[in-house]
Design an enzyme around this catalytic site. Structure first.
Site, PDB file in Angstrom:
ATOM      1  N   PHE A   1       2.681  52.716   7.239  1.00 24.22           N
ATOM      2  CA  PHE A   1       3.168  52.641   5.856  1.00 24.22           C
ATOM      3  C   PHE A   1       4.684  52.428   5.938  1.00 24.22           C
ATOM      4  O   PHE A   1       5.486  53.201   5.440  1.00 24.22           O
ATOM      5  CB  PHE A   1       2.833  53.918   5.057  1.00 24.22           C
ATOM      6  CG  PHE A   1       1.362  54.269   5.033  1.00 24.22           C
ATOM      7  CD1 PHE A   1       0.497  53.640   4.143  1.00 24.22           C
ATOM      8  CD2 PHE A   1       0.843  55.220   5.916  1.00 24.22           C
ATOM      9  CE1 PHE A   1      -0.860  53.969   4.110  1.00 24.22           C
ATOM     10  CE2 PHE A   1      -0.508  55.548   5.894  1.00 24.22           C
ATOM     11  CZ  PHE A   1      -1.367  54.928   4.995  1.00 24.22           C
TER      12      PHE A   1
ATOM     13  N   SER B   1       0.949  46.815   4.252  1.00 24.40           N
ATOM     14  CA  SER B   1       0.009  45.872   3.636  1.00 24.40           C
ATOM     15  C   SER B   1       0.615  45.059   2.502  1.00 24.40           C
ATOM     16  O   SER B   1      -0.034  44.145   2.000  1.00 24.40           O
ATOM     17  CB  SER B   1      -1.229  46.625   3.132  1.00 24.40           C
ATOM     18  OG  SER B   1      -0.854  47.559   2.139  1.00 24.40           O
TER      19      SER B   1
ATOM     20  N   ASN C   1      -4.207  46.941   6.704  1.00 20.41           N
ATOM     21  CA  ASN C   1      -4.501  48.189   6.012  1.00 20.41           C
ATOM     22  C   ASN C   1      -4.343  49.325   7.030  1.00 20.41           C
ATOM     23  O   ASN C   1      -4.944  49.290   8.103  1.00 20.41           O
ATOM     24  CB  ASN C   1      -5.936  48.117   5.483  1.00 20.41           C
ATOM     25  CG  ASN C   1      -6.349  49.392   4.774  1.00 20.41           C
ATOM     26  OD1 ASN C   1      -6.073  50.500   5.231  1.00 20.41           O
ATOM     27  ND2 ASN C   1      -7.013  49.222   3.656  1.00 20.41           N
ATOM     28  N   ALA C   2      -3.553  50.299   6.704  1.00 22.03           N
ATOM     29  CA  ALA C   2      -3.233  51.361   7.656  1.00 22.03           C
ATOM     30  C   ALA C   2      -4.491  52.093   8.139  1.00 22.03           C
ATOM     31  O   ALA C   2      -4.573  52.457   9.321  1.00 22.03           O
ATOM     32  CB  ALA C   2      -2.268  52.354   7.016  1.00 22.03           C
TER      33      ALA C   2
ATOM     34  N   ASP D   1       3.805  57.754   6.586  1.00 25.50           N
ATOM     35  CA  ASP D   1       4.491  57.955   5.305  1.00 25.50           C
ATOM     36  C   ASP D   1       3.732  57.239   4.176  1.00 25.50           C
ATOM     37  O   ASP D   1       4.221  56.259   3.614  1.00 25.50           O
ATOM     38  CB  ASP D   1       5.936  57.425   5.418  1.00 25.50           C
ATOM     39  CG  ASP D   1       6.761  57.713   4.180  1.00 25.50           C
ATOM     40  OD1 ASP D   1       6.372  58.582   3.381  1.00 25.50           O
ATOM     41  OD2 ASP D   1       7.810  57.055   4.002  1.00 25.50           O
TER      42      ASP D   1
ATOM     43  N   CYS E   1       3.840  62.507  -0.445  1.00 21.06           N
ATOM     44  CA  CYS E   1       4.769  62.517  -1.574  1.00 21.06           C
ATOM     45  C   CYS E   1       4.041  62.819  -2.875  1.00 21.06           C
ATOM     46  O   CYS E   1       4.557  62.549  -3.957  1.00 21.06           O
ATOM     47  CB  CYS E   1       5.535  61.201  -1.661  1.00 21.06           C
ATOM     48  SG  CYS E   1       4.482  59.767  -1.796  1.00 21.06           S
TER      49      CYS E   1
HETATM   50  N1  SAH Z   1       8.332  54.717   5.227  1.00 21.16           N
HETATM   51  C1  SAH Z   1       8.869  53.838   4.199  1.00 21.16           C
HETATM   52  C2  SAH Z   1       8.295  54.117   2.825  1.00 21.16           C
HETATM   53  C3  SAH Z   1       6.787  54.015   2.742  1.00 21.16           C
HETATM   54  S1  SAH Z   1       6.155  53.992   1.130  1.00 21.16           S
HETATM   55  C4  SAH Z   1      10.389  53.931   4.198  1.00 21.16           C
HETATM   56  O1  SAH Z   1      10.952  54.872   4.777  1.00 21.16           O
HETATM   57  O2  SAH Z   1      11.039  53.072   3.593  1.00 21.16           O
HETATM   58  C5  SAH Z   1       4.483  53.625   1.417  1.00 21.16           C
HETATM   59  C6  SAH Z   1       4.211  52.198   1.855  1.00 21.16           C
HETATM   60  O3  SAH Z   1       2.828  52.110   2.167  1.00 21.16           O
HETATM   61  C7  SAH Z   1       4.476  51.126   0.811  1.00 21.16           C
HETATM   62  O4  SAH Z   1       5.353  50.180   1.338  1.00 21.16           O
HETATM   63  C8  SAH Z   1       3.106  50.500   0.558  1.00 21.16           C
HETATM   64  O5  SAH Z   1       3.163  49.096   0.362  1.00 21.16           O
HETATM   65  C9  SAH Z   1       2.364  50.811   1.829  1.00 21.16           C
HETATM   66  N2  SAH Z   1       0.907  50.928   1.724  1.00 21.16           N
HETATM   67  C10 SAH Z   1       0.181  51.461   0.719  1.00 21.16           C
HETATM   68  N3  SAH Z   1      -1.122  51.473   1.035  1.00 21.16           N
HETATM   69  C11 SAH Z   1      -1.232  50.927   2.279  1.00 21.16           C
HETATM   70  C12 SAH Z   1      -2.324  50.688   3.162  1.00 21.16           C
HETATM   71  N4  SAH Z   1      -3.568  51.020   2.831  1.00 21.16           N
HETATM   72  N5  SAH Z   1      -2.066  50.130   4.363  1.00 21.16           N
HETATM   73  C13 SAH Z   1      -0.797  49.804   4.723  1.00 21.16           C
HETATM   74  N6  SAH Z   1       0.261  50.028   3.930  1.00 21.16           N
HETATM   75  C14 SAH Z   1       0.062  50.569   2.721  1.00 21.16           C
END
Ligand code: SAH
Length: 391
Positions: A224, A247, A274-275, A295, A335
């Protein structure tokens, strides 16, 4: 124009240290325009505080002061000065005003170099954008002000969400379309008015600085990743490699830009995935990392979604723990305000149990210091995390 008066119901009027007043708390309100100032009094007519009123949402008034003072230009100047003083010495990008936590409920102001991004969450604050910007400029000088409101809040409150420069009607753009901000040793490109939140996840700034140091001489997995904030810092601190999983197309483009901007792109890989799937795939492939950052976005937006959210958090934490080499470190976050610290810790413990891993708590983690927590407004505490070492 004189302020309206909002009288609280008997039994709903005990000391209101929390600024929120709901329709169900209200006995009656005098004639007041939506977004106008109301003086809040208890059932006996005694002064409680003063705030901005909106008859439309259930949360109809947020108190701004508990002192019998006018809410006028000088009031905004005093409040902004206090918020700025609380951030004195905080360089680079920063949250200057954080709503309830700065006794400015409904207003968020973030600084990105020469630009400030102003976000209003209530009708009352939206109506005062120009006045608020004038007060801010009085304190910090002639900054370019970009307004970006949350469309959901705007619909709820009944105002047109802003998305543009405050002083737009002019021959030239009042501000730059993108800025480069410094965060410790790292530099980040921020597209004004683009991206998530107001540009960066400023609430993670302190954690990015702290966690990244643990990435030195290690392989890092930034899950993420958004625009690769954690990965950039870790690579600058000497990480051998970093894989960023994200993603969103815009975020991925931002990650590529930031890795290049920091001169660390050669050691980094950005994965459009996708994470959940990517963590499963890495686990099956037997991959190992020395630092994993998890995150995710808020899985629980409301209290009702808590159980499903905890299942989701547990799944990604279980996989992340399995990916840790011995001595490896996991920085894991939630969060969601609705996931308590206790529930979060219990969830990670459960995941560790299922992974058969023993984890030492190096530190609890929380939101950056420019997002202060009010004990009396529990909603201000939302970001929680754990820094864990695999034994
Ligand atoms: N760690 C980052 C903030 C992350 S916010 C920093 O410090 O700047 C969460 C992120 O997860 C967002 O960018 C969002 O696009 C991504 N996200 C949401 N669902 C996701 C998924 N299923 N797989 C991958 N990324 C995802």
């Amino acid at each position: 124009m004189t302020d309206g008066v909002l009288r609280l119901k008997r039994g709903h009027d005990r000391a209101r240290v929390h600024p929120w007043i709901f329709k169900g708390d209200v006995a009656d309100v005098s004639d007041v325009e939506p977004g106008g100032v109301v003086t809040v009094v208890d059932a006996g007519g005694r002064f409680v505080g003063r705030g901005l009123f909106n008859p439309r949402p259930a949360l109809c008034c947020r108190l701004l002061t508990w002192t019998d003072e006018a809410i006028d230009a000088q009031f905004w100047q005093r409040r902004l000065a206090a918020a700025l003083a609380a951030r004195a010495g905080r360089a680079g990008a920063a949250r200057l005003v954080w709503s309830e936590a700065d006794a400015l409920a409904g207003l968020v102001i973030d600084r990105y170099g020469p630009v400030v991004v102003l976000q209003t969450v209530t009708l009352g604050m939206a109506r005062r954008r120009a006045e608020l910007a004038a007060a801010l400029r009085g304190a910090v000088g002639d900054v370019a002000v970009f307004c970006v409101d949350d469309p959901i809040a705007a619909t709820l409150e009944g105002f047109e969400p802003a998305a543009g420069w405050l002083d737009a009607p002019g021959p030239t753009s009042p501000g730059p379309t993108s800025v480069i901000v410094e965060e410790g040793a790292a530099r980040f490109l921020v597209r004004v008015g683009g991206g998530h939140k107001t540009g960066l996840y400023l609430d993670q700034a302190d954690n990015r600085l702290r966690v990244a140091l643990l990435g030195a001489a290690r392989a890092v997995l930034d899950v993420f990743a958004y625009t690769a904030g954690f990965a950039c810092h870790a690579l600058l601190a000497g990480a051998t490699s970093a894989v960023c999983v994200e993603s969103s197309k815009d975020a991925l483009a931002g990650a590529v830009d930031n890795l290049a901007l920091n001169g660390v792109a050669a050691r980094a890989e950005v994965r459009d995935a996708n994470a959940f799937d990517e963590l499963r795939r890495l686990d099956r492939a037997g991959a190992r990392f020395g630092l994993v950052v998890l995150d995710p976005p808020p899985f629980a937006r409301g209290r009702g979604a808590l159980e499903g959210a905890l299942r989701g958090y547990k799944e990604i934490n279980l996989r992340a723990i399995r990916l840790l080499e011995p001595g490896g470190v996991l920085a894991t976050f939630s969060c969601s305000h609705h996931v308590s610290e206790g529930a979060f810790e219990a969830m990670v413990r459960d995941a560790a149990g299922d992974a058969g891993a023993r984890l030492r708590v190096l530190a609890p983690l929380t939101q950056s210091a420019d997002h202060p927590v009010l004990l009396t407004v529990p909603e201000t505490r939302y970001l929680k995390g754990l820094l864990l070492e695999r034994m």
